[in-house]
Design a protein around this motif. Structure first.
Motif, mmCIF file in Angstrom:
data_model
loop_
_atom_site.group_PDB
_atom_site.id
_atom_site.type_symbol
_atom_site.label_atom_id
_atom_site.label_comp_id
_atom_site.label_asym_id
_atom_site.label_seq_id
_atom_site.Cartn_x
_atom_site.Cartn_y
_atom_site.Cartn_z
ATOM 1 N N ALA A 1 0.847 -1.195 0.000
ATOM 2 C CA ALA A 1 0.000 0.000 0.000
ATOM 3 C C ALA A 1 0.881 1.243 0.000
ATOM 4 O O ALA A 1 1.788 1.390 0.827
ATOM 5 C CB ALA A 1 -0.920 -0.004 1.209
ATOM 6 N N ALA A 2 0.614 2.168 -0.922
ATOM 7 C CA ALA A 2 1.504 3.309 -1.140
ATOM 8 C C ALA A 2 1.502 4.303 0.009
ATOM 9 O O ALA A 2 2.497 5.002 0.239
ATOM 10 C CB ALA A 2 1.111 4.010 -2.443
ATOM 11 N N ASP A 3 0.416 4.408 0.724
ATOM 12 C CA ASP A 3 0.306 5.425 1.770
ATOM 13 C C ASP A 3 0.682 4.899 3.145
ATOM 14 O O ASP A 3 0.424 5.547 4.161
ATOM 15 C CB ASP A 3 -1.111 5.981 1.792
ATOM 16 N N VAL A 4 1.300 3.716 3.201
ATOM 17 C CA VAL A 4 1.639 3.076 4.471
ATOM 18 C C VAL A 4 3.114 2.702 4.487
ATOM 19 O O VAL A 4 3.654 2.226 3.479
ATOM 20 C CB VAL A 4 0.784 1.808 4.691
ATOM 21 N N VAL A 5 3.764 2.926 5.615
ATOM 22 C CA VAL A 5 5.115 2.402 5.820
ATOM 23 C C VAL A 5 5.042 1.319 6.878
ATOM 24 O O VAL A 5 4.161 1.327 7.751
ATOM 25 C CB VAL A 5 6.101 3.507 6.238
ATOM 26 N N VAL A 6 5.966 0.374 6.799
ATOM 27 C CA VAL A 6 5.955 -0.783 7.697
ATOM 28 C C VAL A 6 7.285 -0.873 8.435
ATOM 29 O O VAL A 6 8.351 -0.733 7.823
ATOM 30 C CB VAL A 6 5.712 -2.088 6.907
ATOM 31 N N GLY A 7 7.195 -1.083 9.735
ATOM 32 C CA GLY A 7 8.382 -1.345 10.534
ATOM 33 C C GLY A 7 8.339 -2.760 11.063
ATOM 34 O O GLY A 7 7.302 -3.216 11.562
ATOM 35 N N THR A 8 9.454 -3.475 10.938
ATOM 36 C CA THR A 8 9.502 -4.895 11.290
ATOM 37 C C THR A 8 10.545 -5.149 12.372
ATOM 38 O O THR A 8 11.615 -4.524 12.371
ATOM 39 C CB THR A 8 9.840 -5.740 10.050
ATOM 40 N N ALA B 1 11.781 5.613 7.808
ATOM 41 C CA ALA B 1 11.042 5.581 6.545
ATOM 42 C C ALA B 1 10.346 6.899 6.250
ATOM 43 O O ALA B 1 10.189 7.280 5.086
ATOM 44 C CB ALA B 1 10.018 4.444 6.576
ATOM 45 N N VAL B 2 9.918 7.591 7.295
ATOM 46 C CA VAL B 2 9.218 8.872 7.082
ATOM 47 C C VAL B 2 10.149 10.052 7.327
ATOM 48 O O VAL B 2 9.703 11.202 7.410
ATOM 49 C CB VAL B 2 7.963 8.970 7.975
#
Length: 471
Positions: free
Chosen positions: A363-370, A454-455
């Motif tokens: 999803a383009a409007d979401v960043v993910v942290g793992t 990421a942001v």
């Protein structure tokens, strides 16, 4: 018999129904609480509490069996009858607590009968009486679904409503359904020495939408018991048990003493006469309603708890009942409530939690942290270093929007993330809070830091974003 009148009639005396009755009465309404048995809540009698009692026994056996990793020699001898006896005894105490609460409701309010709609605000009771209400709350709960394919072996089929009444632990159980209920009970059984396998036609465990966490969890669980996905099953009687065969992504067959069918708990709405109410129904036959008010369309009918098939967990059932009862009492003056962030926990080891909104992959409007727990310090100390957590955040500002978590102590740490999401915090703001060392909660920091990077948001100035290996 005389007809009955009230401001608010509530159908069902489970968690949601009891909350709705309290809420309606505290808001000045006259109430009638209608239930067939007043037998206690699903949670106390056949759900949350007995399942956790079985899991507690299983964890004790597992701890003894794996004590050698700490240099401690021990042997677990499992008394199946004693295990099940404690489950029932302690469960009955929880049920008694609910019954004590129900006993405090005025006798004139409680109607022991089945109810069926004959109109939006009229109910026909199984004792021949009719109820005329100004508003109605449907809180009839849910019931296990047993597909017809198991009819031939129904005497060997268990559900969460029958398994806890076994006199002793069985020798082997085939679990149909790799959802939270099936996996919790399956892992508990195998840890208690029961030969157990899990089967599901889907391709993800625990109905997880995040495939990364689902795959990680599947691999962890399979170290204890086979979890066979992507298969269809067939069953036939086989002496003192069942012969189960499966085919699809894999194939095989084996004998089980019992089958535990955990294929879902749809709303208990059959025979309720909803067709007489004029309510719009969805594809599953459930009335459509507004989550913020629990009102069905613009009718004086409200829905709460497992009957709405939305968030089948106790804290939501209680909240929905409270909202529904208040709005039923004040109808037509209906007030929207701010709902809690969606939040569910599965009590396997590792624990699993799903919070907020889980986005589609990419999803383009979401960043993910793992963050992985494979090399996490406290997890290594406790010899439970396995698991994966993934946090989702708004790509514009790093505001947390959801999480899928599988790891040690997640039943506790997930609350912190749920509170952060509901409070509207960013990853940076969450990192500014204290993280004690060494704890499982520290294992969340890499995922939060990844979102900050990421942001392009700086972590708190006093937060060191470096980690010593293995800590």
């Amino acid at each position: 018999m005389d007809d009955l009148t009230c401001d608010v009639a509530i159908i069902g005396a489970g968690t949601a129904g009891l909350a709705a009755e309290r809420s309606a009465r505290s808001n000045g309404a006259t109430t009638l609480l209608i239930d067939e048995t007043f037998g206690g809540t699903t949670c106390a009698s056949v759900g949350c509490m007995p399942s956790k009692l079985l899991i507690a026994a299983a964890d004790a056996a597992y701890g003894v069996r794996h004590a050698a990793v700490f240099g401690i020699g021990a042997t677990a001898t499992i008394d199946g009858a004693a295990v099940m006896r404690r489950v029932r005894n302690e469960r009955d105490k929880f049920v008694a607590g609910v019954e004590d609460s129900i006993a405090k409701i005025p006798d004139a309010v409680k109607i022991c009968a089945r109810a069926k709609f004959t109109g939006a605000t009229t109910l026909e009771l199984s004792d021949g009486r009719t109820v005329h209400a100004k508003a109605v709350v449907i809180a009839t709960g849910s019931a296990p679904m047993i597909p017809e394919t198991f009819d031939a072996v129904k005497d060997r089929v268990l559900t969460n409503e029958t398994i806890f009444d076994l006199a002793t632990l069985p020798g082997s159980v085939g679990v149909i359904g790799a959802g939270p209920l099936g996996l919790e009970l399956a892992q508990a059984l195998v840890r208690l020495g029961v030969e157990t396998m899990v089967f599901d036609k889907g391709n993800a465990v625990a109905a997880l939408k995040d495939s990364h966490v689902a795959d990680a969890l599947h691999a962890i669980l399979e170290k204890e018991l086979p979890v066979v996905l992507g298969v269809e099953t067939q069953v036939v009687p086989d002496g003192d048990g069942v012969r189960l065969s499966w085919s699809g992504e894999s194939s095989g067959e084996r004998h089980f003493e019992y089958l535990l069918v955990a294929t879902g708990r749809p709303p208990r709405l059959e025979g309720l006469g909803l067709e007489t109410t004029g309510l719009a129904l969805d594809d599953h036959g459930t009335p459509t309603y507004t989550r913020e008010t629990m009102q069905c369309g613009d009718a004086p009918v409200f829905l709460a708890g497992d009957a709405d098939h939305d968030r089948p967990v106790l804290h939501e059932a209680s909240s929905e009942g409270t909202i529904a009862g208040r709005n039923a009492a004040s109808f037509p003056d209906v007030t929207a409530a701010e709902r809690m962030v969606p939040f569910s926990i599965m009590f396997t080891e590792p624990n699993v939690a799903v919070i907020g909104v889980v986005p589609e992959d990419g999803a383009a409007d979401v960043v993910v942290g793992t963050a992985s727990y494979t090399d996490q310090g406290r997890a290594k100390v406790m010899a439970c270093n396995a698991g994966l957590v993934r946090f989702y955040a708004d790509a514009a500002d790093g505001c947390l929007t959801g999480a899928t978590m599988a790891g040690p102590g997640v039943e506790h740490s997930a609350h912190l993330i749920a509170w952060a999401i509901q409070s509207g915090w960013t990853a940076t703001e969450t990192l500014a809070l204290p993280f004690y060392h060494p704890t499982f909660e520290e294992g969340l920091k890499p995922a939060l830091l990844a979102i900050c990077h990421a942001v392009h948001a700086k972590p708190p100035p006093f937060r060191d974003d470096g980690f010593l290996p293995g800590t």
